[in-house]
Design an enzyme around this catalytic site. Structure first.
Site, PDB file in Angstrom:
ATOM      1  N   CYS A 179      68.096  29.223  54.204  1.00  0.00           N
ATOM      2  CA  CYS A 179      69.077  28.503  53.376  1.00  0.00           C
ATOM      3  C   CYS A 179      68.426  27.638  52.303  1.00  0.00           C
ATOM      4  CB  CYS A 179      69.999  27.665  54.254  1.00  0.00           C
ATOM      5  SG  CYS A 179      69.155  26.293  55.067  1.00  0.00           S
ATOM      6  N   CYS A 196      64.898  22.692  60.153  1.00  0.00           N
ATOM      7  CA  CYS A 196      65.838  22.847  59.048  1.00  0.00           C
ATOM      8  C   CYS A 196      67.012  21.927  59.373  1.00  0.00           C
ATOM      9  CB  CYS A 196      66.301  24.297  58.948  1.00  0.00           C
ATOM     10  SG  CYS A 196      67.746  24.481  57.885  1.00  0.00           S
ATOM     11  N   LYS A 200      40.261  36.386  92.805  1.00  0.00           N
ATOM     12  CA  LYS A 200      39.058  36.499  91.981  1.00  0.00           C
ATOM     13  C   LYS A 200      39.192  35.501  90.842  1.00  0.00           C
ATOM     14  CE  LYS A 200      36.302  39.925  89.450  1.00  0.00           C
ATOM     15  NZ  LYS A 200      35.889  38.973  88.465  1.00  0.00           N
ATOM     16  N   CYS A 251      63.511  26.033  54.125  1.00  0.00           N
ATOM     17  CA  CYS A 251      64.019  26.987  55.111  1.00  0.00           C
ATOM     18  C   CYS A 251      64.105  28.375  54.475  1.00  0.00           C
ATOM     19  CB  CYS A 251      65.398  26.534  55.594  1.00  0.00           C
ATOM     20  SG  CYS A 251      66.172  27.742  56.696  1.00  0.00           S
ATOM     21  N   TYR A 291      32.522  30.530  97.534  1.00  0.00           N
ATOM     22  CA  TYR A 291      33.052  31.683  98.259  1.00  0.00           C
ATOM     23  C   TYR A 291      31.986  32.517  98.947  1.00  0.00           C
ATOM     24  CZ  TYR A 291      32.094  33.618  93.612  1.00  0.00           C
ATOM     25  OH  TYR A 291      31.515  33.936  92.427  1.00  0.00           O
ATOM     26  N   ASP A 336      38.516  33.458  87.642  1.00  0.00           N
ATOM     27  CA  ASP A 336      37.927  33.843  86.373  1.00  0.00           C
ATOM     28  C   ASP A 336      37.125  32.669  85.829  1.00  0.00           C
ATOM     29  OD1 ASP A 336      37.306  35.487  84.344  1.00  0.00           O
ATOM     30  OD2 ASP A 336      39.253  35.413  83.357  1.00  0.00           O
TER      31      ASP A 336
END
Ligand code: IVH
Length: 692
Positions: free
Chosen positions: A428, A443, A128, A425, A243, A130
């Protein structure tokens, strides 16, 4: 005295139910307009289906309260009025939905007893797709008109736009069914769609240009089809798959299977089909498609369609108001949902890559609760203008990490602010870097950032890498906190802390012994697992296996990387391209990597040489093979497994190194490529013969 209370009570509850039904109907109508007319849904298909089913159930329980204009009695949505309109020769119906296996049983029982048959009639199974349904009229083989479904009776005339869709024939091809000429007037129905890959490209381009981002390929196809400017439609990657062929008296085809054969030879793309004789076969096929929904076909599918193959039986079964009795859609579990984005976290990966992660109001998608989803990178958030407290579409496709797809702008709360991407970051405080041309911030504190260390350690011990039982996020964080583990090599020195370990909460003599035994065992990894454990960017299991197969030993691998021709040596290995090769070489040259490896060797790591592959015999042994199109006797997976058993290499693209291309039905561009490169092409029957 008569008891009035129960009457009063039932009157009140009748009022309530009626109000609820009205409210549901209004809600559904609103979503119909958003979906069909504006291509801008506010809820996922599954959420819509749930509302629809609720109304349907109430109407079944209280037929006396049901409104004959209820949305459950209609198909599709309102037309926008911008296009001309045309009436469908026969109503374009929708399909009933089956969600659970019992719904499939009911469907089969219903048709079998309706037809008074002894057993289930033969069922043809199609994916089917979509997309957006479309009706094409051909007169004497020439395309004359294209209509959208509209409200099922009357559709929008999109002929001019449809003429730009490359795989829709303007003129039908002659074939065995049309040797006496084309019927003067036939209608062909199917689905306009955009492949998953084209959808991602289109959305990225839309986002980069500041244009509308679509929630899914269906919305993108619908929006593209209904452009007032035909040039815009022409520039969109629309395709069509046929189809169905509503019956025409002068042109009788007896089964759906022959309809598809006719459509195929007339020049249309048609779906891959399977057949089933009973419930067990249907469910088996549904299960296998469910696991292959992203790999077997290039377009999004949301279930399978089951149709009675015999058109005479179809005719006897007939139609209900909205749906035929002879067909049903068996849906897959939903993978999209809408929810609220409550916050954005910044995650630091094992090599410093920064990923923004959406913190979501928990939502159920496809059987799991999702509360985190990736936002990829800064540009992704910026271009889609994703803000905290927005309602967003999220998608969890298969095993892939859930992602935020788009924003429901109409639900944005007042006063919302853009998200400011951090420049240091979170772990740190090092200033983040973003190299020219790269999407990700990093980082740069590779050697000392605690978040990078934690992420790397978790990866190092994970199932796909060294697979150390008893070591995970929590334990690693604890051992790092205690100062016992600073690098991955320290894991192999944990034995020095045996006594202190036993005093930790949650540990006893036995669990410590188990942990240390698991660590000891991990000292002898196979070569591919060790390569994976190093966490080289762009190197996953498949590449690690390719490398191990080629180099056999760690010594040979690391020696090759130190040579000036390393890039050439690597790219000569099947499956390794220049990007991966460069990634491996630069990772190996980093001082941090060199230190880690020598530390690991000092800690007693001893990498096993890869077992020499046993020589295998068979026609395809040592050959490089590519598969394309669908085979009728074997699934793609089975064909691949059988080739691998014979010692073949099965790859995805046709190159000069390919020995054979195996072609099934509807081969794609690979066939052209093979012909161009002079690669041997085997059709299915030859392939099966050689496979033995
Ligand atoms: S047959 C009378 N076959 O799904 C029913 N429909 O939810 C005729 N669809 O309106 C439809 N793939 O737009 C059929 N292989 C397929 C399909 C298919 C997708 C769509 C179609 C239909 C909708 C129903």
């Amino acid at each position: 005295m008569p008891d009035l209370t129960s009457d009063l009570f039932s009157h009140a509850s009748t009022q309530n139910i009626k109000a609820e039904m009205r409210q549901l109907a209004a809600e559904i109508e609103r979503h119909n307009t958003l979906y069909h007319t504006q291509d801008a849904p506010e809820i996922s298909d599954a959420e819509y289906d749930a509302l629809f089913r609720k109304l349907q159930q109430l109407e079944e329980q209280h037929p006396e309260l049901a409104d004959k204009n209820s949305p459950t009695q209609k198909v599709g949505g309102q037309r926008q009025g911008a296009f001309g309109s045309g009436k469908h020769r026969a109503p374009m119906r929708s399909l009933g939905n089956a969600f659970a296996e019992e719904d499939v049983t009911d469907f089969l029982d219903r048709i079998t007893s309706f037809l008074r048959l002894e057993k289930t009639p033969e069922i043809i199974i199609e994916p089917k797709i979509d997309g957006v349904s479309l009706s094409l009229t051909y007169q004497n083989g020439k395309l004359v008109r294209a209509l959208t479904r509209g409200d099922g009776e009357t559709g929008e005339d999109v002929t001019a736009n449809v003429r730009t869709i490359a795989n829709i024939p303007q003129q039908l091809r002659r074939g065995q069914f049309t040797s006496d000429g084309f019927p003067d007037d036939i209608e062909i129905r199917g689905e306009v769609y955009i492949t998953q890959a084209d959808f991602e490209k289109l959305n990225n381009a839309q986002a980069a240009a500041g244009d509308k981002v679509f929630a899914n390929p269906r919305n993108a196809a619908a929006g593209s089809l209904r452009q007032l400017d035909t040039a815009i439609t022409a520039a969109r990657p629309l395709r069509f798959l046929a189809y169905s062929l509503p019956p025409v008296p002068s042109f009788t085809l007896l089964t759906e299977t022959t309809v598809l054969l006719f459509l195929h030879e007339a020049g249309f793309e048609t779906p891959a089909i399977e057949k089933a004789a009973n419930r067990a076969e249907l469910l088996g096929i549904h299960n296998s498609w469910k696991t292959q929904r992203y790999t077997r076909v290039p377009y999004a599918i949301d279930g399978l369609v089951y149709k009675v193959d015999d058109r005479t039986l179809q005719n006897r079964l007939g139609e209900l108001a909205r749906t035929p009795r002879w067909a049903i859609a068996h849906k897959f579990p939903p993978e999209q949902a809408t929810t609220v984005l409550e916050g954005i976290d910044i995650q630091v990966g094992r090599s410093g890559k920064i990923t923004p992660v959406a913190k979501l109001k928990p939502v159920h998608v496809g059987g799991v609760t999702v509360s985190n989803a990736t936002l990829h990178n800064e540009d992704y958030i910026e271009q889609r203008d994703i803000r905290i407290n927005d309602t967003v579409f999220i998608e969890r496709a298969g095993d892939v990490i859930p992602k935020v797809v788009s924003v429901v702008l109409d639900k944005r709360p007042a006063g919302s602010k853009k998200f400011i991407f951090p420049h240091e970051c979170p772990a740190c405080r090092t200033r983040l870097m973003r190299l020219e041309g790269e999407a990700d911030w990093r980082c740069p504190n590779v050697a000392a950032c605690p978040a990078q260390r934690q992420a790397f350690l978790e990866h190092f011990v994970s199932r796909g890498a060294l697979d150390i039982d008893g070591l995970g996020e929590k334990q690693l964080a604890e051992f790092v906190g205690l100062g016992w583990v600073r690098t991955a090599a320290d894991i192999f020195r944990l034995g020095q802390h045996r006594e202190q370990l036993q005093t930790l909460e949650g540990y006893g003599e036995k669990s410590v012994s188990n942990l240390l035994a698991a660590i000891e065992k991990a000292k002898n990894p196979t070569l591919p697992r060790f390569i994976i454990a190093l966490g080289i960017p762009n190197v996953g299991e498949a590449t690690a296996n390719d490398l191990a197969r080629h180099f056999k030993t760690w010594q040979a691998f690391s020696a090759a990387l130190a040579q000036p021709d390393a890039a050439e040596v690597l790219t000569n290995i099947e499956g390794i391209g220049p990007v991966v090769a460069q990634s491996i070489i630069s990772h190996a040259s980093e001082p941090h990597t060199k230190a880690l490896i020598s530390d690991l060797m000092d800690a007693g790591i001893d990498i096993q040489a890869s077992a020499v592959q046993p020589r295998r015999t068979g026609y395809f042994s040592d050959k490089t093979v590519v598969l394309t199109g669908s085979l009728s006797a074997l699934s793609r997976d089975e064909a691949k497994a059988r080739l691998l058993q014979q010692g073949a290499r099965v790859t995805n693209s046709v190159t000069a190194k390919t020995d054979y291309l195996i072609v099934g039905a509807e081969p794609g561009s690979k066939l052209k490529q093979a012909v161009k490169l002079g690669v041997a092409v085997l059709e299915e029957d030859k392939f099966l013969e050689f496979l033995g």
